[in-house]
Scaffold this active site. Structure first.
Site, PDB file in Angstrom:
ATOM      1  N   SER A  41       0.656  -1.245   0.058  1.00  0.00           N
ATOM      2  CA  SER A  41      -0.172  -0.083  -0.070  1.00  0.00           C
ATOM      3  C   SER A  41       0.846   1.388   0.234  1.00  0.00           C
ATOM      4  O   SER A  41       1.663   1.592  -0.956  1.00  0.00           O
ATOM      5  CB  SER A  41      -0.825   0.068   1.286  1.00  0.00           C
ATOM      6  OG  SER A  41      -1.949   0.890   1.081  1.00  0.00           O
ATOM      7  N   ASP A  46      -8.452  -5.437  -4.561  1.00  0.00           N
ATOM      8  CA  ASP A  46      -7.651  -4.446  -3.924  1.00  0.00           C
ATOM      9  C   ASP A  46      -8.853  -3.436  -3.521  1.00  0.00           C
ATOM     10  O   ASP A  46      -8.655  -2.646  -2.474  1.00  0.00           O
ATOM     11  CB  ASP A  46      -6.655  -4.103  -4.366  1.00  0.00           C
ATOM     12  CG  ASP A  46      -5.301  -4.369  -3.621  1.00  0.00           C
ATOM     13  OD1 ASP A  46      -5.312  -4.354  -2.492  1.00  0.00           O
ATOM     14  OD2 ASP A  46      -4.160  -4.424  -4.266  1.00  0.00           O
ATOM     15  N   HIS A  79      -7.674  -5.639   0.047  1.00  0.00           N
ATOM     16  CA  HIS A  79      -6.727  -5.028   0.146  1.00  0.00           C
ATOM     17  C   HIS A  79      -5.995  -5.524   1.348  1.00  0.00           C
ATOM     18  O   HIS A  79      -6.533  -5.648   2.526  1.00  0.00           O
ATOM     19  CB  HIS A  79      -6.999  -3.558   0.315  1.00  0.00           C
ATOM     20  CG  HIS A  79      -5.709  -2.578   0.487  1.00  0.00           C
ATOM     21  ND1 HIS A  79      -4.798  -2.365  -0.577  1.00  0.00           N
ATOM     22  CD2 HIS A  79      -5.340  -1.742   1.522  1.00  0.00           C
ATOM     23  CE1 HIS A  79      -3.978  -1.579  -0.437  1.00  0.00           C
ATOM     24  NE2 HIS A  79      -4.171  -1.045   0.858  1.00  0.00           N
TER      25      HIS A  79
END
Length: 550
Positions: free
Chosen positions: A211, A336, A455
């Site tokens: 991320s 995600d 995610h």
């Protein structure tokens, strides 16, 4: 039973006495001593926690060298996280003195030497995050122990400033920003100078992150300041080109923060901000608002890296020549965007409530705002082209997740894949899609049964959680975790995820402009696990068709 216990205790005692140990290690700041943890017969992992790599940073200043210490630093406790807001943005915690790192070194009968080194940078939207101790309850997600042990690599995790203290910028030299990126670079440079004392090879450093950590990795290899320090890089679910990872007009955010803490917004703003209490400054970060598809949450991440003329001399898309000799492995989770899009459109999460098609249009409208109604119509028709006359709720909800995944993660990451492959000289490019179904999906669980890898779902597998907390996982999850740790550590060792001591289930093809191949990673891997041209139609939509509209 007692006999078995005695036997196990004897084995562990033998292992701990026989496994090698570095003992006291000399670093540039002074002597450090870690803790040796037996992990098998004649095997141990030596852990050094909370080792300073820079001094307590000055407010809105680049990191400075640590003055050092006398005696032996007992590196057995994690340092505090960097000062930040809590997840609901109601109070602060952490410390300004947070530029520390943790090191995991695997040993066999002999003390290790010349091992590949992997430096981890955590995610958290550049607003929050840390790799110092438990992330949730007693669960330490970023422990490097399993990865170090299985891949025979040194794992390092480092702290860096986040939020206002890490990324506030006035957009000019008075307060240029990118302090968190400078912290990361200082950690990399410290490892480069000191890791040989821990048995590491300073010429074989891989940086990896997820991320905002994945975007950080990307920024580091694009910056001229990290050139020569890093040989390889892994970006998971984030690159410098992601719309939430980079800001071209930071001044307005600096003015918002200044007004909240009572500073003027004229030429004296930077000096006034530098005189303020760090806790008040941290709390003055713009709030992350959610639940409105017209204003998606990721568009509210406003404290991010910027072009400062120094760490980032130009827009990230124009700096790929700096990464030409770096091997780059990068990819995305197939859903995600689920975490974020279901915050923007709360009905997506519901198994009983319908999601109105209008909410998809509103979300696309926010993402195409700069290009107006024509862009919205084009995007909407592309995403709904295979719906038929009466799409099911599953189809509508999945399409919304695809829109979020593409815009927030997949398209910018694929763009970085193409740019790196096109610009690289000796550097190789490897692209992946993680498509393992979410552990939260299915009957009796909170997610719809069609939800794939959300995610941050990759983190548990990269750090070996299915092995360290086995009851929470099935055998297939241990298989997936073993695959990912093998690919990641082979890549760190050789620059090729297929080549190294760890066996892999499928050959991962190198990405090039002709084949555009990538690896589809899951618990059930076989030869069809390689594919081509990841969602190319939608990559072209966002990178060519929409930008070319008037």
């Amino acid at each position: 039973m007692n006999l078995l216990r005695t036997g196990l205790a004897l084995l562990l005692a033998l292992a701990s006495t026989s496994a090698a140990s570095l003992g006291v290690v000399q670093t540039e700041g002074g002597l450090v001593q870690g803790q040796n943890i037996p992990v098998g017969l004649m095997r141990s992992v030596e852990v050094f926690k909370g080792v300073p790599f820079a001094a307590k940073p000055g407010l809105f200043q680049k990191p400075r060298p640590h003055p050092g210490w006398s005696g032996i630093l007992k590196a057995t406790k994690f340092a505090p996280r960097c000062l930040q807001v809590n997840i609901v943005q109601t109070q602060t915690f952490g410390s300004e003195d947070c530029l520390h790192l943790n090191i995991w070194v695997p040993h066999g009968k002999k003390v290790s030497s010349n091992l590949p080194v992997m430096i981890w940078f955590y995610g958290g939207g550049f607003m929050v995050g840390g790799s110092m101790g438990p992330n949730f309850l007693n669960n330490y997600l970023y422990s490097g122990q399993e990865l170090s042990k299985r891949g025979d690599v040194i794992v390092v995790s480092a702290g860096y400033r986040v939020g206002v203290l890490g990324f506030l910028s006035t957009g000019d030299p008075s307060l240029p920003g990118n302090y968190g990126l400078w912290d990361q670079q200082a950690a990399i440079a410290w490892v480069h100078r000191n890791i040989r004392s821990f048995g590491g090879d300073p010429s074989n450093i891989t940086i990896f992150g997820e991320s905002a950590g994945g975007a950080s990795v990307s920024f580091q290899i694009l910056s001229p300041h990290t050139k020569g320090l890093v040989r390889r890089a892994i970006s998971q679910s984030g690159v410098a080109l992601c719309p939430w990872a980079f800001r071209s007009n930071p001044r307005d955010v600096a003015e918002q923060v200044a007004e909240k803490v009572g500073c003027p917004t004229d030429h004296t703003m930077a000096d006034c901000l530098r005189s303020m209490d760090t806790g008040n400054l941290t709390m003055a970060a713009p709030k992350i608002l959610q639940g409105n598809p017209d204003k998606p949450g990721v568009m509210n991440l406003q404290l991010t890296p910027v072009v400062d003329g120094d760490f980032l001399p130009d827009h990230p898309s124009k700096l790929f020549h700096n990464a030409a000799e770096v091997d780059f492995l990068l990819g995305v989770n197939n859903m995600d965007g689920h975490l974020f899009t279901s915050q923007d459109i709360p009905s997506l999460r519901s198994k009983t409530q319908d999601t109105p098609i209008e909410d998809l249009r509103r979300l696309l409208g926010a993402y195409t705002r700069g290009k107006g109604p024509a862009a919205l119509d084009l995007a909407f028709s592309e995403y709904t082209s295979d719906w038929g006359s009466s799409p099911s709720q599953d189809t509508i909800k999945k399409t919304a997740v695809n829109i979020g995944t593409d815009f927030i993660f997949l398209v910018p990451i694929q763009t970085a894949v193409y740019l790196h492959a096109a610009t690289a000289t000796s550097g190789r490019t490897f692209s992946y899609l993680l498509s393992e179904p979410s552990l939260m999906a299915g009957p009796g669980k909170p997610y719809h049964d069609w939800v794939g890898s959300d995610h941050a779902d990759d983190l548990q597998f990269v750090f070996g959680k299915p092995f360290t907390t086995p009851k929470a996982y099935a055998d297939k999850h241990r298989a997936l975790s073993a695959h990912m740790m093998a690919y990641w550590t082979n890549f760190a060792r050789t620059g090729d995820p297929n080549v190294g001591p760890s066996a892999v289930p499928v050959t991962w093809p190198q990405m090039d402009h002709f084949s555009q191949q990538y690896l589809n990673i899951s618990s059930n891997m076989n030869e069809p696990s390689t594919s081509q041209k990841m969602r190319l139609r939608f990559v072209k939509l966002w990178t060519r068709d929409i930008p070319s509209l008037p």
